[in-house]
Design an enzyme around this catalytic site. Sequence first.
Site, PDB file in Angstrom:
ATOM      1  CG  ASP A 255       6.759  -1.759  -1.230  1.00  0.00           C
ATOM      2  OD1 ASP A 255       6.830  -0.541  -1.503  1.00  0.00           O
ATOM      3  OD2 ASP A 255       6.444  -2.627  -2.063  1.00  0.00           O
TER       4      ASP A 255
ATOM      5  CG  ASP B 164       1.702   1.778  -5.802  1.00  0.00           C
ATOM      6  OD1 ASP B 164       0.644   1.281  -6.183  1.00  0.00           O
ATOM      7  OD2 ASP B 164       2.060   2.940  -6.106  1.00  0.00           O
TER       8      ASP B 164
ATOM      9  CG  ASP C 239       6.342   3.297  -1.297  1.00  0.00           C
ATOM     10  OD1 ASP C 239       6.252   3.956  -2.345  1.00  0.00           O
ATOM     11  OD2 ASP C 239       6.207   2.053  -1.248  1.00  0.00           O
TER      12      ASP C 239
HETATM   13 MG   LIG Z   1       6.259   0.834  -2.903  1.00  0.00          MG
END
Ligand SMILES: [Mg+2]
Length: 268
Positions: free
Chosen positions: A203, A29, A27
């Site tokens: 995240d 961000d 991923d």
């Molecule tokens: Mg993310």
Amino acid sequence: MTRHPDTLRTAAAPPRLDPAHDALFLDFDGTLVAIAPTPDAVIVPPALAPLLTALSARLGGALALVSGRALDEIAGFLPGYGGPAIGSHGAEARGLPGLAGGGVGPRDLAALHDRFRAFAAAEGLLFEPKPHGAAIHFRARPEAEARARAFVTEVLAGEPGLALQTAKMAFELRPEGATKDAALRAAVAAAPFAGRRPVYLGDDTTDEPAIAWAGSSGGIGVKVGDGDSAARHRLSGPAEVLGWLCAQAAEPAPGGGPGGGPDGREDG
Ligand SMILES: [Mg+2]
């Protein structure tokens, strides 16, 4: 196995990658770069693109970025990285033969974008137009979360084919079939990913289905940062992720060293 210093329920750091047998999915961000007040304000470490390129070569090309952002944005943040990437939650892909033709076609979103823009302006929120959807960010005004949710829910009712995607301080409408885990299932059907064990780092809530998929596919799901997760491994944030990635890009220290050997895959 190395233990993360804190005592979170899923506290085990991920084991060392096996370059010949693992595929790495990252991923963007909150995983590779820290979350910023606005999406365009993220700070990309200059070393990130060269690191991804080196790691991709080490993995025989089996590395892909997996983001909810548009591919053009990812390319803009990482002009030095030309490897495979999945954008818009899977509605777009680059360098992934397994996803060729599997993307979601564009639709006319002008009216949808106008509604989002007007709502965001009235509420003092950030509107993010996306090529396959739209997002409202309430990070600057968390008290507007309930109204933002009500707004996107109302819009969604009149937009067949779209789905609500919740994320950190944001609500997004994305194509119904565009999810990271669905994109990954397609990506791993083709070289250079086919036959490798998937390792996924993410995240956010958008990453959880992909984390669970990696774990249930004989691979490894890694949760980045705080919060509940199906992952059995965790890294504290982008700084620790970059450190771990640097270690994977280098030759292993004699006798193993921090991060462990290419074993320890206890994820079911
Ligand atoms: Mg993310």
